[in-house]
Write an enzyme that holds these catalytic residues in place. Structure first.
Site, PDB file in Angstrom:
ATOM      1  N   ASP A 208       9.717  -5.922   1.344  1.00 17.50           N
ATOM      2  CA  ASP A 208       9.784  -5.419   2.832  1.00 17.50           C
ATOM      3  C   ASP A 208      11.095  -4.922   2.916  1.00 17.50           C
ATOM      4  O   ASP A 208      12.175  -5.441   2.487  1.00 17.50           O
ATOM      5  CB  ASP A 208       9.524  -6.886   3.782  1.00 17.50           C
ATOM      6  CG  ASP A 208       9.313  -6.110   5.238  1.00 17.50           C
ATOM      7  OD1 ASP A 208       8.181  -5.551   5.269  1.00 17.50           O
ATOM      8  OD2 ASP A 208      10.176  -6.306   6.001  1.00 17.50           O
ATOM      9  N   SER A 209      11.234  -3.652   3.434  1.00 19.86           N
ATOM     10  CA  SER A 209      12.385  -2.987   3.217  1.00 19.86           C
ATOM     11  C   SER A 209      12.498  -2.151   4.627  1.00 19.86           C
ATOM     12  O   SER A 209      11.629  -2.180   5.372  1.00 19.86           O
ATOM     13  CB  SER A 209      12.540  -2.047   2.168  1.00 19.86           C
ATOM     14  OG  SER A 209      11.276  -1.475   2.096  1.00 19.86           O
TER      15      SER A 209
ATOM     16  N   LYS B 241       0.785  -1.197  -0.033  1.00 20.41           N
ATOM     17  CA  LYS B 241       0.025   0.095   0.045  1.00 20.41           C
ATOM     18  C   LYS B 241       0.743   1.338  -0.021  1.00 20.41           C
ATOM     19  O   LYS B 241       0.266   2.459   0.022  1.00 20.41           O
ATOM     20  CB  LYS B 241      -0.891  -0.096   1.417  1.00 20.41           C
ATOM     21  CG  LYS B 241      -2.050  -0.952   0.920  1.00 20.41           C
ATOM     22  CD  LYS B 241      -3.018  -0.016   0.002  1.00 20.41           C
ATOM     23  CE  LYS B 241      -4.252  -1.118  -0.360  1.00 20.41           C
ATOM     24  NZ  LYS B 241      -4.925  -0.240  -1.383  1.00 20.41           N
ATOM     25  N   ASN B 242       1.974   1.198  -0.214  1.00 16.18           N
ATOM     26  CA  ASN B 242       3.106   2.150  -0.129  1.00 16.18           C
ATOM     27  C   ASN B 242       3.316   2.740  -1.522  1.00 16.18           C
ATOM     28  O   ASN B 242       3.872   2.060  -2.380  1.00 16.18           O
ATOM     29  CB  ASN B 242       4.301   1.653   0.476  1.00 16.18           C
ATOM     30  CG  ASN B 242       5.338   2.681   0.632  1.00 16.18           C
ATOM     31  OD1 ASN B 242       5.582   3.645  -0.458  1.00 16.18           O
ATOM     32  ND2 ASN B 242       6.123   2.674   1.678  1.00 16.18           N
ATOM     33  N   LYS B 243       2.594   3.853  -1.732  1.00 17.70           N
ATOM     34  CA  LYS B 243       2.780   4.541  -3.069  1.00 17.70           C
ATOM     35  C   LYS B 243       4.198   4.827  -3.761  1.00 17.70           C
ATOM     36  O   LYS B 243       4.151   5.012  -4.859  1.00 17.70           O
ATOM     37  CB  LYS B 243       1.858   5.932  -3.013  1.00 17.70           C
ATOM     38  CG  LYS B 243       0.472   5.634  -2.789  1.00 17.70           C
ATOM     39  CD  LYS B 243      -0.203   5.317  -3.985  1.00 17.70           C
ATOM     40  CE  LYS B 243      -1.716   4.943  -3.755  1.00 17.70           C
ATOM     41  NZ  LYS B 243      -2.353   4.008  -4.728  1.00 17.70           N
TER      42      LYS B 243
ATOM     43  N   LYS C  76       6.779   2.965  -2.980  1.00 17.75           N
ATOM     44  CA  LYS C  76       7.100   1.747  -3.408  1.00 17.75           C
ATOM     45  C   LYS C  76       6.404   1.189  -4.867  1.00 17.75           C
ATOM     46  O   LYS C  76       7.190   0.848  -5.816  1.00 17.75           O
ATOM     47  CB  LYS C  76       7.069   0.582  -2.715  1.00 17.75           C
ATOM     48  CG  LYS C  76       7.594   0.280  -1.413  1.00 17.75           C
ATOM     49  CD  LYS C  76       7.269  -0.797  -0.400  1.00 17.75           C
ATOM     50  CE  LYS C  76       7.724  -0.711   0.850  1.00 17.75           C
ATOM     51  NZ  LYS C  76       7.505  -2.108   1.395  1.00 17.75           N
TER      52      LYS C  76
ATOM     53  N   TYR D 168      12.742   7.652   4.680  1.00 12.01           N
ATOM     54  CA  TYR D 168      14.018   8.319   5.225  1.00 12.01           C
ATOM     55  C   TYR D 168      14.783   9.111   3.925  1.00 12.01           C
ATOM     56  O   TYR D 168      15.853   9.191   4.344  1.00 12.01           O
ATOM     57  CB  TYR D 168      14.597   7.400   5.894  1.00 12.01           C
ATOM     58  CG  TYR D 168      14.057   6.656   6.817  1.00 12.01           C
ATOM     59  CD1 TYR D 168      13.834   7.331   8.179  1.00 12.01           C
ATOM     60  CD2 TYR D 168      13.141   5.396   6.782  1.00 12.01           C
ATOM     61  CE1 TYR D 168      13.215   6.765   9.553  1.00 12.01           C
ATOM     62  CE2 TYR D 168      12.565   4.877   7.992  1.00 12.01           C
ATOM     63  CZ  TYR D 168      12.483   5.594   9.004  1.00 12.01           C
ATOM     64  OH  TYR D 168      11.699   5.024  10.221  1.00 12.01           O
TER      65      TYR D 168
ATOM     66  N   HIS E  67      18.456  -0.274  -2.963  1.00 13.21           N
ATOM     67  CA  HIS E  67      18.158  -1.519  -2.454  1.00 13.21           C
ATOM     68  C   HIS E  67      17.003  -1.976  -3.250  1.00 13.21           C
ATOM     69  O   HIS E  67      17.038  -3.308  -3.599  1.00 13.21           O
ATOM     70  CB  HIS E  67      17.811  -1.356  -0.925  1.00 13.21           C
ATOM     71  CG  HIS E  67      16.937  -0.353  -0.593  1.00 13.21           C
ATOM     72  ND1 HIS E  67      16.924   0.968  -1.174  1.00 13.21           N
ATOM     73  CD2 HIS E  67      15.471  -0.449   0.216  1.00 13.21           C
ATOM     74  CE1 HIS E  67      15.899   1.701  -0.559  1.00 13.21           C
ATOM     75  NE2 HIS E  67      15.135   0.967   0.025  1.00 13.21           N
TER      76      HIS E  67
END
Ligand code: ITT
Length: 194
Positions: free
Chosen positions: A69-70, A11-13, A15, A152, A178
């Protein structure tokens, strides 16, 4: 398994944007997961949490699902926030403020840190079809700079660009990040499947 259509288990836009940019050149339909999606990330590692998200999305959609996942490992904080990078505070702004404060108060003076990313592609039956990983080294600075990216990025300084991650454009970030590195390996595998 047919890889013509996959779902992104995030759900992370930020990403989504980075992953879509890399996958757009493949002959694969990439869709976003709809509605509420917040599986409990109770794994002990990036890989376990990526699998939890990928399997959940694959079950929900009956499609192969790709999860990321990060997190950020900061040496002055003995590797924190690590797998808790998202839960570290409530907003990107608060996460950055808390991080800078903690680093400045740490008895350890080193500024080194790294982003880590673990990607898992899972089937609706729960099989890990493929997984890949990527790391990006940098330093934590105390003054945020740049507006691109997310998380970050504004306080993550990269020597080779003399810039923060938030000052890089999408293609530059994907080349060295990454996530970009994990994606590269994942894309090579996907290409061998379609
Ligand atoms: P999903 O679980 O829905 O994918 P999330 O943001 O909660 O979204 P994670 O659990 O993997 O994802 O947490 C990763 C956190 O680490 C993320 O929220 C950022 O705070 C940070 N992070 C990961 N990759 C980053 C990047 O490229 N730039 C800046 N911060 C990043």
């Amino acid at each position: 398994m047919d890889m013509k259509k996959i779902v992104l288990a995030t759900k992370n836009k930020g990403k989504v944007k980075e992953i879509q940019q890399v996958l757009k050149d493949l002959n694969i339909e990439v869709i976003e997961i709809e509605g509420e999606f917040s599986p409990e990330e109770n794994g002990a590692t990036f890989n376990e949490n990526a699998y939890i998200k990928a399997y959940e999305a694959a079950k929900l959609t009956s499609l192969p699902a790709l999860a990321d996942d990060s997190g950020l490992e900061v040496d002055a904080l003995d590797g924190r926030p690590g797998i808790h990078s998202s839960r570290y505070a409530n907003t990107d702004k608060e996460r950055i403020e808390k991080l800078v404060k903690e680093v400045s108060e740490s008895s350890k003076k080193e500024k080194s840190a790294r982003f880590k990313c673990e990607m898992v592609l899972a089937s609706p039956a729960g099989k890990t079809l493929y997984s890949s990983t990527g790391t990006c080294e940098g330093e934590i600075i105390d003054k945020p700079s740049g507006t691109n990216g997310f998380g970050y990025d504004p306080v993550f300084y990269i020597k080779e660009f003399n810039a923060t991650m938030a000052e890089l454009n999408l293609d530059q970030k994907n080349k060295i990040s990454h996530r970009g590195k994990a994606l590269k390996t994942m894309v090579n595998w996907l290409k061998s499947q379609i």
